[in-house]
Design an enzyme around this catalytic site. Structure first.
Site, mmCIF file in Angstrom:
data_model
loop_
_atom_site.group_PDB
_atom_site.id
_atom_site.type_symbol
_atom_site.label_atom_id
_atom_site.label_comp_id
_atom_site.label_asym_id
_atom_site.label_seq_id
_atom_site.Cartn_x
_atom_site.Cartn_y
_atom_site.Cartn_z
ATOM 1 N N VAL A 116 0.807 -1.224 0.000
ATOM 2 C CA VAL A 116 0.000 0.000 0.000
ATOM 3 C C VAL A 116 0.839 1.272 0.000
ATOM 4 O O VAL A 116 0.293 2.379 -0.083
ATOM 5 C CB VAL A 116 -1.000 0.039 1.186
ATOM 6 N N HIS B 195 2.620 1.987 -2.455
ATOM 7 C CA HIS B 195 2.738 2.342 -3.873
ATOM 8 C C HIS B 195 1.610 3.266 -4.310
ATOM 9 O O HIS B 195 0.440 3.044 -4.027
ATOM 10 C CB HIS B 195 2.754 1.079 -4.742
ATOM 11 N N ARG C 169 -10.559 -4.422 12.063
ATOM 12 C CA ARG C 169 -11.413 -3.696 13.016
ATOM 13 C C ARG C 169 -12.806 -4.306 13.072
ATOM 14 O O ARG C 169 -13.461 -4.307 14.117
ATOM 15 C CB ARG C 169 -11.537 -2.226 12.617
ATOM 16 N N LEU D 68 -1.685 1.104 -15.884
ATOM 17 C CA LEU D 68 -0.648 0.205 -16.396
ATOM 18 C C LEU D 68 0.766 0.713 -16.119
ATOM 19 O O LEU D 68 1.674 -0.070 -15.855
ATOM 20 C CB LEU D 68 -0.845 -0.012 -17.898
ATOM 21 N N ARG E 231 9.233 -4.528 -7.072
ATOM 22 C CA ARG E 231 8.918 -5.630 -6.170
ATOM 23 C C ARG E 231 9.322 -7.005 -6.681
ATOM 24 O O ARG E 231 9.266 -7.983 -5.933
ATOM 25 C CB ARG E 231 7.421 -5.605 -5.842
#
Length: 216
Positions: free
Chosen positions: A78, A80, A91, A171, A181
């Site tokens: 997250v 990125h 939660r 894209l 990554r």
């Protein structure tokens, strides 16, 4: 406790052919070469602009993917941008409920780190991890039994907890994500997810991603 391996699923419904046609039509506006659009011209055109680094054109299309990974990996993902995320919430999800099997689910550490469980060293590490996961599960359910809400009890849940998230990127952003990554410097479990994605994207959307697979 349930153990799972990471998993990915493309949930976008735009066909590869339609993506090619749209990107070619948009990209040719830059060169005013719309007259060169014909059957089979899109892939060559798109490969050319990507090779030249003209990747802003491919921002006009996006892909949504459902990813099952552990919470630790999700924290890396997250980071990125530009992207949209929807993630399973600890939660509100009460893992003591029947729909969760009245268990927590963890992503098997042996997969991403490629443990050889016939090796004494790896087996010992794995057993310590497994015991920690079981203890976390016991602590979580004990808190629930004592009247804690899921958002209170989640404090004892591990990074290895399974999470599901839907991730949408254009894209160009996907290409950046995959470059970073799939690197050998990436966290092994995050790299496991990214390499699986790259293989799937290269098969399904070759004009946009196949060059990354060849360079990997």
């Amino acid at each position: 406790m349930i153990l799972e391996k990471p998993n990915i699923e493309i949930i976008s419904d735009t066909s590869y052919t339609d993506m090619l046609k749209k990107i070619e039509r948009i990209g040719r506006v830059c060169y005013k070469s719309e007259d060169k659009i014909k059957d089979g011209s899109a892939e060559k055109f798109i490969s050319g602009i990507i090779k030249r680094g003209h990747e802003s054109v491919i921002e006009h299309e996006s892909i949504s993917v459902k990813i099952i990974c552990d919470r630790g990996v999700s924290h890396e993902i997250v980071r990125h941008r530009i992207a949209s995320y929807s993630q399973e919430s600890t939660r509100y999800c009460n893992y003591s409920k029947e729909k969760f099997g009245e268990q927590i689910t963890c992503i098997d550490i042996a997969s991403g780190f490629k443990y050889d469980l016939d090796s004494e060293t790896d087996r010992k590490k794995y057993d310590v991890w497994l015991e920690a996961m079981e203890n976390a599960e016991k602590s979580y359910f004990k808190m629930i039994e004592l009247g804690a809400s899921p958002q209170e009890a989640r404090s004892v849940l591990p990074n290895s907890l399974k999470t599901e998230m839907v991730m949408t990127m254009n894209l160009r952003s996907w290409r950046n994500f995959l470059r970073l990554r799939t690197s050998k410097a990436s966290h092994p479990q995050c790299r496991e997810v990214a390499c699986s994605l790259l293989e799937l994207f290269s098969e399904k959307y070759p004009a946009f991603f196949k060059d990354l697979l060849e360079d990997n």
